[in-house]
Write a protein that holds these residues in place. Structure first.
Motif, short mmCIF file in Angstrom:
data_model
loop_
_atom_site.label_atom_id
_atom_site.label_comp_id
_atom_site.label_asym_id
_atom_site.label_seq_id
_atom_site.Cartn_x
_atom_site.Cartn_y
_atom_site.Cartn_z
N ILE A 183 3.38 5.72 -2.89
CA ILE A 183 4.47 6.63 -3.24
C ILE A 183 4.58 6.90 -4.88
O ILE A 183 4.79 7.88 -5.33
CB ILE A 183 5.68 6.05 -2.58
N VAL A 184 4.24 5.87 -5.32
CA VAL A 184 4.49 5.88 -6.99
C VAL A 184 3.25 6.79 -7.54
O VAL A 184 3.74 7.60 -8.26
CB VAL A 184 4.44 4.42 -7.53
N THR A 208 1.64 11.02 -10.60
CA THR A 208 0.55 11.91 -11.18
C THR A 208 0.78 13.35 -11.18
O THR A 208 1.50 13.95 -10.48
CB THR A 208 -0.74 11.29 -10.33
N LYS A 209 0.24 14.19 -12.27
CA LYS A 209 0.30 15.44 -12.31
C LYS A 209 -0.81 16.00 -11.78
O LYS A 209 -1.01 17.44 -11.67
CB LYS A 209 0.49 15.96 -13.86
N LEU A 210 -2.00 15.43 -11.26
CA LEU A 210 -3.20 15.87 -10.66
C LEU A 210 -2.97 16.07 -9.17
O LEU A 210 -2.39 15.44 -8.45
CB LEU A 210 -4.25 15.07 -10.83
N LEU A 225 0.92 -1.15 0.04
CA LEU A 225 0.03 0.01 0.13
C LEU A 225 0.83 1.34 0.07
O LEU A 225 0.56 2.05 -0.83
CB LEU A 225 -0.84 -0.13 1.02
N VAL A 226 1.86 1.27 0.81
CA VAL A 226 2.82 2.67 0.83
C VAL A 226 3.67 2.95 -0.35
O VAL A 226 3.67 3.84 -0.80
CB VAL A 226 3.86 2.30 2.15
#
Length: 230
Positions: free
Chosen positions: A42-43, A48-50, A37-38
């Motif tokens: 993090i990824v 993401t750019k949002l 989950l962590v």
């Protein structure tokens, strides 16, 4: 008995060790889930750019990530405490053995018998016979009946030692002037190896422990022979 490149624990030979293996798998699965989950979060945050304003400031999420770790800790603590109490329990032992640590060998006294005791030294490499294990074999094994509660009183004569047999889930410090106790039940016949697990001097690596679990009838024959020899 461990084998080369083994990654997991040795096969359990006592009910307590079976419980420890189950708890290890239980805790490891929780660690894997949390790590996954962590890593995903993090990824996702990096790629993401949002931007989600509800994630940046959300009372609900703060409540969740406060309560959820507490629940996870309880799921780990409860079975852990149960096993701790099981390991400390000594219920009506059928046999008591006193293990005394020396530099650098063990001596065993079967206190239920009038005169049954011996010293246990490591067999030197040059004296090993085919099939015996280097640095693990002893000239006298601690023989116990299988499927019987065994109490082990552990102490030392000189420095601190530690009487440990991983397959049986047993590890107890041997402290000079102090008598510690532990207990185990060998659930199957076999030969189980251990070593001193407290650095105790130059030959710390050369004081192995060998416990042989046999059927009760064989144990009675062995004890009779030992008493005759004594």
């Amino acid at each position: 008995m461990a084998h080369p490149s083994q990654l997991g624990f040795q096969d359990a030979a006592s009910p307590v060790m079976e419980e420890l293996l189950h708890f290890h798998d239980h805790a490891l699965m929780i660690v894997f889930l949390i790590s996954t989950l962590v890593l995903y979060i993090i990824v996702a945050m990096v790629t993401t750019k949002l931007t989600n304003k509800y994630i940046l400031d959300s009372q609900e999420i703060e409540i969740i990530w406060t309560i959820l770790p507490a629940v996870i800790l309880i799921l780990i603590a409860l079975p852990s405490l149960r096993i701790l109490y099981l390991m400390d329990e000594v219920n009506d032992p059928h046999l008591t053995v006193k293990a005394m640590g020396h530099q650098w060998y063990w001596s065993y006294e079967y206190t239920d018998y009038e005169d049954l005791g011996f010293d246990s030294y490591m067999i030197p490499t040059q004296d090993l016979t085919p099939g015996q294990f280097r640095l693990l074999e002893t000239d006298h094994r601690m023989v116990v009946p299988m499927e019987s509660p065994i109490r082990v009183l552990v102490s030392a004569e000189d420095v601190i030692h530690s009487w440990a047999v991983p397959t049986l889930g047993v590890k107890m410090d041997a402290v000079p002037g102090r008598l510690n106790q532990t207990a185990f039940i060998a659930s199957r016949p076999g030969v189980f190896y251990g070593q001193c697990s407290e650095i105790c001097g130059a030959n710390h690596s050369f004081m192995p422990i060998v416990v042989e679990a046999v059927p009760l009838e064989h144990f009675e024959n062995w004890s009779s022979l030992m008493l005759e020899d004594a």
